[in-house]
Scaffold this active site. Structure first.
Site, PDB file in Angstrom:
ATOM      1  N   SER A 284       0.798  -1.219   0.000  1.00  0.00           N
ATOM      2  CA  SER A 284       0.000   0.000   0.000  1.00  0.00           C
ATOM      3  C   SER A 284       0.838   1.280   0.000  1.00  0.00           C
ATOM      4  O   SER A 284       1.665   1.485  -0.877  1.00  0.00           O
ATOM      5  CB  SER A 284      -0.930  -0.076   1.211  1.00  0.00           C
TER       6      SER A 284
ATOM      7  N   ASP B 141      -6.307   2.042  -2.939  1.00  0.00           N
ATOM      8  CA  ASP B 141      -7.545   1.839  -2.193  1.00  0.00           C
ATOM      9  C   ASP B 141      -7.880   3.027  -1.295  1.00  0.00           C
ATOM     10  O   ASP B 141      -8.898   3.014  -0.611  1.00  0.00           O
ATOM     11  CB  ASP B 141      -7.548   0.508  -1.407  1.00  0.00           C
TER      12      ASP B 141
ATOM     13  N   GLU C 235     -12.414   5.587   6.605  1.00  0.00           N
ATOM     14  CA  GLU C 235     -11.404   6.032   7.538  1.00  0.00           C
ATOM     15  C   GLU C 235     -11.021   7.456   7.135  1.00  0.00           C
ATOM     16  O   GLU C 235     -11.096   7.810   5.956  1.00  0.00           O
ATOM     17  CB  GLU C 235     -10.173   5.124   7.472  1.00  0.00           C
TER      18      GLU C 235
ATOM     19  N   ASN D 115      -8.316   8.659   6.589  1.00  0.00           N
ATOM     20  CA  ASN D 115      -7.257   8.669   5.577  1.00  0.00           C
ATOM     21  C   ASN D 115      -7.768   8.401   4.150  1.00  0.00           C
ATOM     22  O   ASN D 115      -6.989   8.361   3.212  1.00  0.00           O
ATOM     23  CB  ASN D 115      -6.177   7.651   5.943  1.00  0.00           C
TER      24      ASN D 115
ATOM     25  N   ARG E 128      -2.834   4.409  20.654  1.00  0.00           N
ATOM     26  CA  ARG E 128      -2.996   2.976  20.346  1.00  0.00           C
ATOM     27  C   ARG E 128      -1.776   2.470  19.583  1.00  0.00           C
ATOM     28  O   ARG E 128      -1.097   3.239  18.879  1.00  0.00           O
ATOM     29  CB  ARG E 128      -4.279   2.702  19.539  1.00  0.00           C
ATOM     30  N   PRO E 129      -1.482   1.170  19.722  1.00  0.00           N
ATOM     31  CA  PRO E 129      -0.357   0.620  18.962  1.00  0.00           C
ATOM     32  C   PRO E 129      -0.760   0.458  17.508  1.00  0.00           C
ATOM     33  O   PRO E 129      -1.880   0.051  17.221  1.00  0.00           O
ATOM     34  CB  PRO E 129      -0.131  -0.750  19.615  1.00  0.00           C
TER      35      PRO E 129
ATOM     36  N   ARG F  67       0.680   5.120  17.947  1.00  0.00           N
ATOM     37  CA  ARG F  67       0.152   6.352  17.369  1.00  0.00           C
ATOM     38  C   ARG F  67      -0.523   7.209  18.438  1.00  0.00           C
ATOM     39  O   ARG F  67      -1.235   6.678  19.304  1.00  0.00           O
ATOM     40  CB  ARG F  67      -0.888   6.037  16.286  1.00  0.00           C
TER      41      ARG F  67
HETATM   42  C1  LIG Z   1      -4.209   6.108  11.695  1.00  0.00           C
HETATM   43  C2  LIG Z   1      -4.218   5.377  10.417  1.00  0.00           C
HETATM   44  O1  LIG Z   1      -4.378   5.991   9.355  1.00  0.00           O
HETATM   45  N1  LIG Z   1      -4.045   4.038  10.478  1.00  0.00           N
HETATM   46  C3  LIG Z   1      -4.021   3.201   9.265  1.00  0.00           C
HETATM   47  C4  LIG Z   1      -2.955   2.139   9.368  1.00  0.00           C
HETATM   48  O2  LIG Z   1      -3.259   1.311  10.472  1.00  0.00           O
HETATM   49  P1  LIG Z   1      -2.430   1.270  11.836  1.00  0.00           P
HETATM   50  O3  LIG Z   1      -2.967   0.079  12.570  1.00  0.00           O
HETATM   51  O4  LIG Z   1      -2.763   2.593  12.506  1.00  0.00           O
HETATM   52  O5  LIG Z   1      -0.997   1.216  11.471  1.00  0.00           O
HETATM   53  O6  LIG Z   1      -2.965   1.355   8.178  1.00  0.00           O
HETATM   54  C5  LIG Z   1      -4.186   0.629   7.971  1.00  0.00           C
HETATM   55  C6  LIG Z   1      -4.028  -0.202   6.740  1.00  0.00           C
HETATM   56  O7  LIG Z   1      -3.847   0.566   5.601  1.00  0.00           O
HETATM   57  C7  LIG Z   1      -5.344   1.614   7.876  1.00  0.00           C
HETATM   58  O8  LIG Z   1      -6.535   0.895   7.767  1.00  0.00           O
HETATM   59  C8  LIG Z   1      -5.366   2.524   9.107  1.00  0.00           C
HETATM   60  O9  LIG Z   1      -6.344   3.506   8.971  1.00  0.00           O
HETATM   61 MG   LIG Z   2      -3.730   1.111   0.393  1.00  0.00          MG
END
Ligand SMILES: CC(=O)N[C@H]1[C@@H](OP(=O)(O)O)O[C@H](CO)[C@@H](O)[C@@H]1O
Ligand SMILES: [Mg+2]
Length: 548
Positions: free
Chosen positions: A67, A286, A377, A379, A502-503, A511
């Site tokens: 990704s 995505d 999300e 993002n 959160r981890p 994070r």
């Molecule tokens: C804060 C943040 O944007 N976290 C992202 C990131 O996850 P983390 O578990 O936070 O590393 O990557 C994921 C996969 O792409 C996405 O689903 C998620 O939203």
């Molecule tokens: Mg992606």
């Protein structure tokens, strides 16, 4: 019937596990440095075969991508028959299989899973796979093919496509020839389905200005050009930037949706002209965010929260015009959603909203519970789901006026335009374009709905992120002991303050998210919480100077 253990061992010995590494199936599958993932991807091939057998020979997907992460990284995830993420109970199997130390242990682990799930090993397994543009892709694809050969899988290679395209192909393959047929399982089928739905929705309206697309130098670049070729209409006039998938060292660097969202600035290779329209995909297409620059040179981001409110409003209004009773549109967010977007959905749109844990699989499951569930999300990763009762209600409606008939027809067309299997930058982009064209809106007009609260997302590197445990959709820490009390006392100091820790499930970091009424307060809160995490929970390396 049992496995051909010798054959598995022979192939496994070609793809040995690095002895000292432990792999974990995280938020988005396995993800780490690409060169170390050969054994894991090989083993995912084996597990995909078992999963297919456990689903009576339906096709299971395997996607090789990391990704938005660095080009040196790679990853692998499994896709279930309807194009959704792998069922959670199987994630533990993935981790077990990836971590079996020897080839013999691997066979034992597979046998154990086959017994546990009562899998009929005589069923012919079927797997569809694809990869993105990363340099480690061909090596990992070869490892996967070893895994598929070891279990005599009937395999289909979809080549270099976006993650959501593979999800779409899997769903198409498993619904072919049924009433629920999702479409042709080919690139041309994908482009025709979404392109035609788009043109049905926008024809007769005014054509929009050109859309500049930052493709993160990833697989979205060639694919969106093919989509544009298939649509072949002034309604989709695009120019793709950051489309170099050939030169090493460019993927996601200084560009892409994650870069734009995290840094709140435009990508490399794009200078914003006031009045022009821009969007970014991430490396596997995505995620989607839009943005523009105003005449004062200010940057404005339209992120996943803005997309979800735009889409939810449009659907809510169509449902009202269609006069369909008890058809509720709802919105699913995570705790990373901007606080003002949540208030806007609740107080202005008057739509139900819930928080899910981070990771689209969690949002997807919550959205399935709603009639029409819009989930994104912040993002930019998300989609819309129409559950069976929504489809039944849509089918049952007998329109009495032309306006009602038009609204019903548009809801059907929207359902065709949306990739329900997973969040999809290309399909989401067509959805946003449709709504903007139909409303005759500029990006600035879209942005007027509400103003984001200042927010900041930080990473804290710690010795062991597994000591962090959370509850309440990940907004409250239950461990390390006492840390949540400190966060609470910091939050209480700032008007409209909100912060949580959160981890990460995809990176070796914790994070910290914070928002507050002003930029200054927000930053103070974020850096104070990050400092507390670093000091109380084993910060690794030098303490960042900006932490308070
Ligand atoms: C804060 C943040 O944007 N976290 C992202 C990131 O996850 P983390 O578990 O936070 O590393 O990557 C994921 C996969 O792409 C996405 O689903 C998620 O939203
Ligand atoms: Mg992606």
């Amino acid at each position: 019937m049992s496995f051909d253990a010798e054959k598995i061992i022979e192939y496994s010995n070609k793809n040995p596990k690095p002895a000292s590494t432990t792999f974990a199936y995280g938020t988005a599958g396995f993800r780490t440095v690409g060169d170390t993932l050969g054994s894991t991807v090989f083993r995912c091939g084996l597990l995909a075969a078992l999963r297919s057998q456990s689903k009576n020979g339906q096709v299971i997907g395997v996607m090789i991508t990391a990704s938005h992460n660095h080009e040196r990284d790679n990853g692998v995830k499994l896709v279930d028959p309807m194009g959704e993420m792998l069922q959670q109970s199987w994630e533990a199997y993935c981790t077990d299989v990836a971590n079996a130390q020897t080839s013999e242990e691997l066979v034992e682990t597979l046998s154990h899973i086959a017994q546990e799930e009562r899998i009929d090993l005589t069923i012919k397994p079927r797997v569809a796979y694809a990869r993105d543009t990363r340099p480690s892709g061909p090596m990992l694809q070869a490892a996967l093919e070893d895994g598929l050969a070891a279990l005599d899988v009937e395999a289909s290679n979809f080549g270099i496509v976006t993650t959501p395209q593979l999800h779409y192909f899997v769903r198409c393959l498993n619904t072919q020839g049924t009433a629920a047929s999702y479409g042709e399982p080919t690139e041309a089928g994908y482009n025709a389905k979404y392109g035609q739905a788009f043109l049905r929705l926008v024809s007769g309206r005014e054509t929009p200005s050109k859309l500049f697309i930052d493709a993160a130098n990833g697989v979205g670049a060639p694919q969106v050009l093919k989509l544009a070729q298939a649509i072949n209409s002034p309604y989709f006039d695009i120019e793709v930037r950051n489309s170099d998938t050939q030169t090493l060292g460019k993927l996601n660097i200084g560009c892409g949706a994650d870069h734009v969202k995290s840094n709140q600035r435009p990508p490399a290779g794009v200078s914003l002209v006031p009045g022009s329209r821009y969007c970014s995909f991430d490396g596997d297409a995505d995620r989607l965010v839009y943005y523009y620059g105003d005449e004062h040179g200010a940057f404005h981001l339209l992120d996943g929260d803005k997309i979800s409110t735009l889409v939810a409003t449009y659907l809510r209004d169509l449902v009202a015009t269609a006069g369909i009773e008890d058809l509720q549109v709802g919105v699913v967010q995570t705790a990373y959603a901007n606080g003002n977007s949540t208030s806007y959905i609740k107080d202005t749109l008057k739509l139900p909203t819930v928080f899910a844990k981070t990771g689209v699989k969690h949002l997807h499951h919550e959205a399935e519970k709603m009639n029409i569930g819009v989930y994104f999300e912040a993002n930019g990763h998300g989609t819309v789901l129409f559950n069976p009762s929504a489809v039944a209600k849509l089918r049952a409606v007998v329109p009495e006026t032309p306006a009602q008939a038009d609204a019903v027809e548009r809801l059907w067309a929207l359902r065709d335009l949306i990739n329900e299997s997973v969040g999809d930058a290309m399909s989401d982009m067509l959805l946003v374009e449709t709504i903007l064209i139909c409303k005759g809106w500029t990006l600035a007009q879209w942005n007027e709905a509400y103003t984001d609260l200042p927010s900041r997302l930080l990473k804290v590197v710690v010795n062991d992120r597994t000591i962090f445990k959370t509850t309440n959709a990940e907004q409250t820490l239950t461990a390390p002991h006492g840390l949540q009390d400190i966060v609470d006392s910091l939050v209480a100091k700032f008007p409209r303050g909100r912060s949580f820790v959160r981890p990460s499930g995809t990176e070796d970091a914790v994070r910290v998210y914070a928002e507050a009424a002003t930029r200054r307060d927000c930053d103070q809160l974020a850096y104070a919480v990050a400092g507390a995490v670093f000091d109380k929970a084993g910060g690794r390396g030098e303490r960042p100077a900006e932490f308070l």
